[in-house]
Write an enzyme that holds these catalytic residues in place. Structure first.
Site, PDB file in Angstrom:
ATOM      1  N   LYS A 252      44.530  40.719  43.161  1.00 55.67           N
ATOM      2  CA  LYS A 252      44.135  40.056  41.923  1.00 55.67           C
ATOM      3  C   LYS A 252      43.716  41.085  40.860  1.00 55.67           C
ATOM      4  CE  LYS A 252      44.899  36.062  43.801  1.00 55.67           C
ATOM      5  NZ  LYS A 252      44.969  35.513  44.964  1.00 55.67           N
TER       6      LYS A 252
HETATM    7  C1  LIG Z   1      44.971  34.346  45.843  1.00 58.85           C
HETATM    8  C2  LIG Z   1      44.855  32.901  45.560  1.00 58.85           C
HETATM    9  C3  LIG Z   1      43.908  32.092  46.200  1.00 58.85           C
HETATM   10  C4  LIG Z   1      43.115  32.557  47.374  1.00 58.85           C
HETATM   11  O1  LIG Z   1      42.296  33.613  47.152  1.00 58.85           O
HETATM   12  P1  LIG Z   1      41.545  34.285  48.391  1.00 58.85           P
HETATM   13  O2  LIG Z   1      40.478  35.086  47.741  1.00 58.85           O
HETATM   14  O3  LIG Z   1      42.572  35.093  49.101  1.00 58.85           O
HETATM   15  O4  LIG Z   1      41.006  33.190  49.240  1.00 58.85           O
HETATM   16  C5  LIG Z   1      43.773  30.787  45.794  1.00 58.85           C
HETATM   17  N1  LIG Z   1      44.544  30.260  44.837  1.00 58.85           N
HETATM   18  C6  LIG Z   1      45.481  30.992  44.201  1.00 58.85           C
HETATM   19  C7  LIG Z   1      46.305  30.351  43.127  1.00 58.85           C
HETATM   20  C8  LIG Z   1      45.679  32.324  44.561  1.00 58.85           C
HETATM   21  O5  LIG Z   1      46.652  33.040  43.978  1.00 58.85           O
END
Ligand SMILES: *Cc1c(COP(=O)(O)O)cnc(C)c1O
Length: 417
Positions: free
Chosen positions: A212
């Site tokens: 992210k």
């Molecule tokens: C990455 C992601 C998540 C999950 O995030 P985590 O921190 O890995 O639990 C949830 N929703 C979307 C749209 C994502 O891209």
């Protein structure tokens, strides 16, 4: 000869590596040397600073967005017997977090030629069991929450708040309508109509996973809008209980003289953030505005390329909104799934690693097993079919961006003749 020259200049462009500087490394080392490595002062500081950044009263840091979304549901008393509306076009966590609570997920299709949910479909699937709808701010672009709130208001008469006086029941009673949740896994720092991601939906989750914009390696956070008649400290405390075994005192509180005794008030979960993770986050936050700006510069380059080639792409900024510049989705006009796959392989052979966000959930084994069928989600499918996500991150140099653009142009043009 031409080929040899090309090979000499070949680059390998990773899709989304973490951007970790010496600042994060030094802060992690300090956390490790400090004697406090699990949830403690650095986590609390990150929570305070994120709340300030999102313009909300409180943030809770946790070990993932998935945990944050699940705890958002649990704090609101959502679980077995309830229905939660989720877009078909998203990552599994948006739906699985609801499923973990025992709720039933109801998928809705996207708008035509758009990643956002169709808000008429949202209103159409609301029943007396519906307790929440999850909007996904995909790519970091904030959805049209005015339309979503209007859809929810239009079915207000069907809403049945949980009975009783526990926290979840009191939240549902205070809202008096279906709760609006934001999956802002992509959207930290995005804004729309002057409001930041976090201060728009009733409850919001963020992801700090390694791919992210903003990372703590793994990690996530929850925030929410103030609720008249419900104390934010009580809500915050409930997150602490849910994320730390339902234990009445956390490790820091137990360090007080003689304070050994604790109670377990529920057999709950373990999903807290450590101070080592928070150390990374504190320095990412110091650097975040610059990182967002750099992403914006790359987006401007990609926009110019796509607009010249006649390629559709996500629009990351406009008069009333600015995204967090998270993902660059491109769609090859007229391409089939097969063609798109070929293009991805050809780009990868040239060292340009791309991705697809997302293969709609009703196509996945787990959701097919629950009875969902992609045929019911034609807009989600046609958005996915010709989609390629380009590398967009702050480890890209200007030369890397040139390289991506040059290769994308060459490869994709072949298929657009
Ligand atoms: C990455 C992601 C998540 C999950 O995030 P985590 O921190 O890995 O639990 C949830 N929703 C979307 C749209 C994502 O891209």
């Amino acid at each position: 000869m031409a080929n040899d020259v090309k090979n000499l200049n070949k680059r390998v462009i990773p899709f989304s590596p973490p951007d970790i500087s010496e600042l994060e490394i030094a802060e992690v080392a300090e956390a490790l040397r400090s004697g406090w490595i699990t949830t403690g002062p650095r986590t609390k500081e990150l929570e305070r600073r994120l709340a300030e950044y999102c313009h909300t009263s409180k943030v809770v840091c946790l070990n993932s967005a998935t945990a944050a979304e699940e705890l958002n549901f649990r704090v609101c008393g959502i679980g077995e017997g309830d229905e939660v509306i989720v877009p078909a076009y998203t990552y599994t966590a948006s739906a699985s977090a609801a499923i973990h609570t025992g709720a039933r997920v109801v998928f809705v299709d996207s708008q035509s030629d758009n990643t956002e949910m169709d808000y008429e479909s949202v209103a159409a699937v609301i029943t007396e069991k519906t307790k929440a709808v999850v909007a996904v701010d995909l790519g970091g672009i904030i959805c049209d929450y005015d339309k979503l709130y209007a859809a929810v208001e239009s079915k207000k008469s069907l809403f049945k708040a949980k009975e009783g006086d526990d926290l979840g029941a009191r939240i549902q009673q205070a809202k008096g309508r279906i709760l609006v949740f934001a999956d802002c896994a992509h959207a930290l720092g995005a804004s729309r109509n002057g409001k930041m991601a976090g201060e728009i939906a009733d409850f919001t989750d963020f992801s700090f996973h390694a791919v992210k914009n903003f990372t703590t390696a793994e990690g996530g956070a929850s925030t929410w809008l103030d609720i008249p008649g419900v104390d934010n400290e009580e809500i915050y405390h409930q997150y602490q209980l849910l994320s730390l075994h339902g234990q009445s005192k956390d490790a820091l509180a137990k360090t007080q003289v003689g304070a050994w005794e604790y109670d377990i008030i529920g057999p709950w979960y373990k999903c807290n953030m450590t101070d080592i993770m928070a150390a990374i986050g504190l320095k990412q936050l110091d650097r975040y505005e610059g990182m967002l700006k750099r992403r914006g510069q790359i987006i401007n380059r990609y926009d110019a390329m796509c607009d010249e080639m006649g390629i559709k792409h996500l629009i990351h900024s406009g008069a009333n909104f600015q995204s967090s510049n998270h993902l660059y989705l491109t769609r090859i006009p007229g391409a089939s799934d097969e063609t798109r796959r070929e293009i991805i392989v050809k780009l990868a052979e040239r060292g340009v690693n791309t991705n697809v966000h997302y293969k709609p959930l009703p196509m996945m084994t787990a959701y097919r097993a629950l009875g969902w069928d992609i045929k019911e989600f034609p807009n989600a499918y046609s958005y996915y079919e010709n989609l390629i996500t380009l590398p967009l991150h702050t480890c890209l140099t200007d030369e890397d961006v040139d390289y991506v653009i040059e290769n994308y142009r060459e490869v994709v043009r072949e298929y657009m003749k």
